[in-house]
Motif scaffolding. Structure first.
Motif, PDB file in Angstrom:
ATOM      1  N   ASP A   1       4.068   7.389  -7.844  1.00  0.00           N
ATOM      2  CA  ASP A   1       3.965   9.278  -8.843  1.00  0.00           C
ATOM      3  C   ASP A   1       5.234  10.228  -7.425  1.00  0.00           C
ATOM      4  OD1 ASP A   1       2.846   7.585 -10.497  1.00  0.00           O
ATOM      5  OD2 ASP A   1       0.677   8.036  -9.240  1.00  0.00           O
ATOM      6  N   LEU A   2       5.416   9.972  -6.420  1.00  0.00           N
ATOM      7  CA  LEU A   2       6.575  10.907  -5.700  1.00  0.00           C
ATOM      8  C   LEU A   2       7.486  11.185  -6.145  1.00  0.00           C
ATOM      9  CD1 LEU A   2       4.210  10.616  -2.061  1.00  0.00           C
ATOM     10  CD2 LEU A   2       3.681  12.555  -4.178  1.00  0.00           C
ATOM     11  N   PRO A   3       8.275  11.923  -5.587  1.00  0.00           N
ATOM     12  CA  PRO A   3       9.197  12.157  -5.952  1.00  0.00           C
ATOM     13  C   PRO A   3      10.479  11.826  -5.317  1.00  0.00           C
ATOM     14  CG  PRO A   3       9.100  14.510  -5.351  1.00  0.00           C
ATOM     15  CD  PRO A   3       7.695  13.418  -5.390  1.00  0.00           C
ATOM     16  N   VAL A   4      10.172  10.583  -4.968  1.00  0.00           N
ATOM     17  CA  VAL A   4      11.451   9.734  -4.078  1.00  0.00           C
ATOM     18  C   VAL A   4      12.053   8.604  -4.513  1.00  0.00           C
ATOM     19  CG1 VAL A   4       9.574  10.868  -1.973  1.00  0.00           C
ATOM     20  CG2 VAL A   4       9.395   8.235  -2.752  1.00  0.00           C
ATOM     21  N   GLU A   5      12.553   7.711  -3.799  1.00  0.00           N
ATOM     22  CA  GLU A   5      13.515   6.468  -3.432  1.00  0.00           C
ATOM     23  C   GLU A   5      12.629   5.496  -2.687  1.00  0.00           C
ATOM     24  OE1 GLU A   5      17.890   6.182  -4.740  1.00  0.00           O
ATOM     25  OE2 GLU A   5      17.299   7.998  -7.270  1.00  0.00           O
ATOM     26  N   VAL A   6      12.258   4.500  -2.977  1.00  0.00           N
ATOM     27  CA  VAL A   6      11.371   3.533  -2.075  1.00  0.00           C
ATOM     28  C   VAL A   6      12.116   2.522  -1.788  1.00  0.00           C
ATOM     29  CG1 VAL A   6       9.290   2.539  -1.140  1.00  0.00           C
ATOM     30  CG2 VAL A   6       9.378   4.341  -2.577  1.00  0.00           C
ATOM     31  N   VAL A   7      13.377   1.942  -0.722  1.00  0.00           N
ATOM     32  CA  VAL A   7      14.091   1.162  -0.873  1.00  0.00           C
ATOM     33  C   VAL A   7      13.030   0.119   0.190  1.00  0.00           C
ATOM     34  CG1 VAL A   7      15.849   0.429   0.647  1.00  0.00           C
ATOM     35  CG2 VAL A   7      15.810   2.304  -0.664  1.00  0.00           C
ATOM     36  N   GLN A   8      12.570  -1.112   0.564  1.00  0.00           N
ATOM     37  CA  GLN A   8      12.251  -2.117   0.593  1.00  0.00           C
ATOM     38  C   GLN A   8      13.120  -3.897   0.771  1.00  0.00           C
ATOM     39  OE1 GLN A   8       8.618  -1.629  -2.372  1.00  0.00           O
ATOM     40  NE2 GLN A   8       7.537  -2.560  -0.563  1.00  0.00           N
ATOM     41  N   PRO A   9      13.949  -3.593   2.222  1.00  0.00           N
ATOM     42  CA  PRO A   9      14.672  -4.605   2.130  1.00  0.00           C
ATOM     43  C   PRO A   9      14.076  -5.644   2.316  1.00  0.00           C
ATOM     44  CG  PRO A   9      15.315  -3.108   4.018  1.00  0.00           C
ATOM     45  CD  PRO A   9      13.844  -2.508   3.038  1.00  0.00           C
ATOM     46  N   GLU A  10      15.103  -7.106   2.211  1.00  0.00           N
ATOM     47  CA  GLU A  10      14.712  -8.364   1.900  1.00  0.00           C
ATOM     48  C   GLU A  10      13.629  -8.726   3.455  1.00  0.00           C
ATOM     49  OE1 GLU A  10      13.921 -10.763  -0.268  1.00  0.00           O
ATOM     50  OE2 GLU A  10      14.596  -9.177  -1.950  1.00  0.00           O
ATOM     51  N   THR A  11      14.451  -8.275   4.388  1.00  0.00           N
ATOM     52  CA  THR A  11      14.181  -8.635   6.077  1.00  0.00           C
ATOM     53  C   THR A  11      13.694  -6.922   6.552  1.00  0.00           C
ATOM     54  OG1 THR A  11      15.984 -10.100   6.496  1.00  0.00           O
ATOM     55  CG2 THR A  11      15.001  -9.365   8.693  1.00  0.00           C
ATOM     56  N   ASP A  12      12.706  -6.733   7.264  1.00  0.00           N
ATOM     57  CA  ASP A  12      12.395  -6.004   7.843  1.00  0.00           C
ATOM     58  C   ASP A  12      13.002  -5.436   8.793  1.00  0.00           C
ATOM     59  OD1 ASP A  12      10.045  -5.899   5.897  1.00  0.00           O
ATOM     60  OD2 ASP A  12       8.664  -6.578   7.370  1.00  0.00           O
ATOM     61  N   PRO A  13      13.243  -4.485   8.656  1.00  0.00           N
ATOM     62  CA  PRO A  13      14.210  -3.663   9.812  1.00  0.00           C
ATOM     63  C   PRO A  13      13.619  -3.695  11.068  1.00  0.00           C
ATOM     64  CG  PRO A  13      13.997  -1.868   7.524  1.00  0.00           C
ATOM     65  CD  PRO A  13      13.065  -3.108   7.694  1.00  0.00           C
TER      66      PRO A  13
ATOM     67  N   LEU B   1       1.185  -0.893  -0.363  1.00  0.00           N
ATOM     68  CA  LEU B   1       0.013   0.061  -0.095  1.00  0.00           C
ATOM     69  C   LEU B   1       0.754   0.804  -0.119  1.00  0.00           C
ATOM     70  CD1 LEU B   1      -2.446  -0.908   2.519  1.00  0.00           C
ATOM     71  CD2 LEU B   1      -3.219  -0.242  -0.041  1.00  0.00           C
ATOM     72  N   LEU B   2       2.106   1.009   0.936  1.00  0.00           N
ATOM     73  CA  LEU B   2       2.460   2.152   1.387  1.00  0.00           C
ATOM     74  C   LEU B   2       4.060   2.428  -0.460  1.00  0.00           C
ATOM     75  CD1 LEU B   2       3.759   4.787   2.422  1.00  0.00           C
ATOM     76  CD2 LEU B   2       4.880   3.090   3.600  1.00  0.00           C
ATOM     77  N   ALA B   3       3.701   1.835  -0.661  1.00  0.00           N
ATOM     78  CA  ALA B   3       5.051   1.347  -1.914  1.00  0.00           C
ATOM     79  C   ALA B   3       3.924   2.258  -3.377  1.00  0.00           C
ATOM     80  CB  ALA B   3       5.364   0.441  -2.609  1.00  0.00           C
ATOM     81  N   GLU B   4       2.651   1.798  -3.377  1.00  0.00           N
ATOM     82  CA  GLU B   4       2.171   1.744  -4.597  1.00  0.00           C
ATOM     83  C   GLU B   4       1.735   3.574  -4.333  1.00  0.00           C
ATOM     84  OE1 GLU B   4      -2.501   1.458  -6.378  1.00  0.00           O
ATOM     85  OE2 GLU B   4      -1.518  -0.069  -4.801  1.00  0.00           O
ATOM     86  N   HIS B   5       1.887   4.037  -2.901  1.00  0.00           N
ATOM     87  CA  HIS B   5       1.044   4.841  -2.804  1.00  0.00           C
ATOM     88  C   HIS B   5       2.385   6.696  -3.317  1.00  0.00           C
ATOM     89  CE1 HIS B   5      -1.411   8.536  -1.068  1.00  0.00           C
ATOM     90  NE2 HIS B   5       0.169   8.765  -0.053  1.00  0.00           N
ATOM     91  N   LEU B   6       3.603   6.109  -3.109  1.00  0.00           N
ATOM     92  CA  LEU B   6       4.215   7.236  -3.513  1.00  0.00           C
ATOM     93  C   LEU B   6       5.206   6.842  -4.398  1.00  0.00           C
ATOM     94  CD1 LEU B   6       6.770   5.891   0.206  1.00  0.00           C
ATOM     95  CD2 LEU B   6       5.371   7.828  -0.199  1.00  0.00           C
TER      96      LEU B   6
END
Length: 206
Positions: free
Chosen positions: A66-78, A59-64
């Motif tokens: 179209d925004l001017p950001v880079e999204v990092v989603q690690p294999e293991t959740d921080p 949900l968050l990744a989809e929401h972001l």
């Protein structure tokens, strides 16, 4: 003259348990919580905004998207903010190879009422700051965003597992510069439904 880059790191991998809802996607005025923060960070002084999210937070990744950001989603959740910051630092190092005198700032994703003008004012203060770390302070209370020289990135990885990033100055390794700020919004975060109700009263019509 080469312009020194400033990377914004936004830890956003929490589960909003106290809120009982995905707080970053809550509407505050005409924007969501995370949209407001991204807008505040989108001034001329910030080179890139890097947001660290959970691997399963579609949900968050989809929401972001179209925004001017880079999204990092690690294999293991921080599991905590420090680990999120470490993930972002590793990403920035791999993608952009910052110089030691370049910089990064840290602001949690749940600080939705920071204004772009305040961020830009702090960025300008940082340009003149001789310290390795600068923390804005309202009436001697520390707030966000916190600014770091890139040379501090390695120290974050050297912290023991049980210590957060603020241990860098709490244990005396670093002497941060406290930058006076006349804006109380640097202190305001969003943790509980009560927090959201208070923010809605003041900022919900923006």
């Amino acid at each position: 003259m080469t312009t020194r880059r400033l990377f914004a790191i936004v830890p956003a991998a929490g589960r909003s348990r106290r809120m009982g809802a995905h707080k970053l996607l809550l509407s505050l005025g005409s924007e969501t919580v995370i949209q407001r923060l991204v807008r505040a960070l989108s001034g001329k002084s910030v080179t890139k905004v890097v947001i660290v999210a959970r691997r399963d937070d579609a949900l968050l990744a989809e929401h972001l998207a179209d925004l001017p950001v880079e999204v990092v989603q690690p294999e293991t959740d921080p599991p905590d903010m420090k680990t999120s910051v470490q993930c972002a630092l590793s990403w920035i190092k791999e993608c952009y190879q910052p110089a030691e005198d370049e910089a990064w700032l840290l602001v949690p994703a749940d600080h939705p009422v920071l204004e772009q003008a305040v961020i830009e004012e702090l960025c300008q203060a940082w340009e003149q700051c001789p310290a390795d770390v600068m923390i804005p302070a309202y009436r001697n209370r520390k707030g966000h965003p916190t600014f770091f020289r890139w040379s501090m990135a390695g120290k974050v990885f050297q912290l023991p597992a049980e210590q957060g990033i603020n241990a860098l100055w709490q244990r005396g390794d670093v002497q941060p510069h406290l930058q006076p700020c006349a804006v109380p919004e640097i202190l305001l975060d969003l943790d509980t439904p009560e927090d959201f109700d208070e923010l809605q009263k003041k900022y919900g019509k923006d």
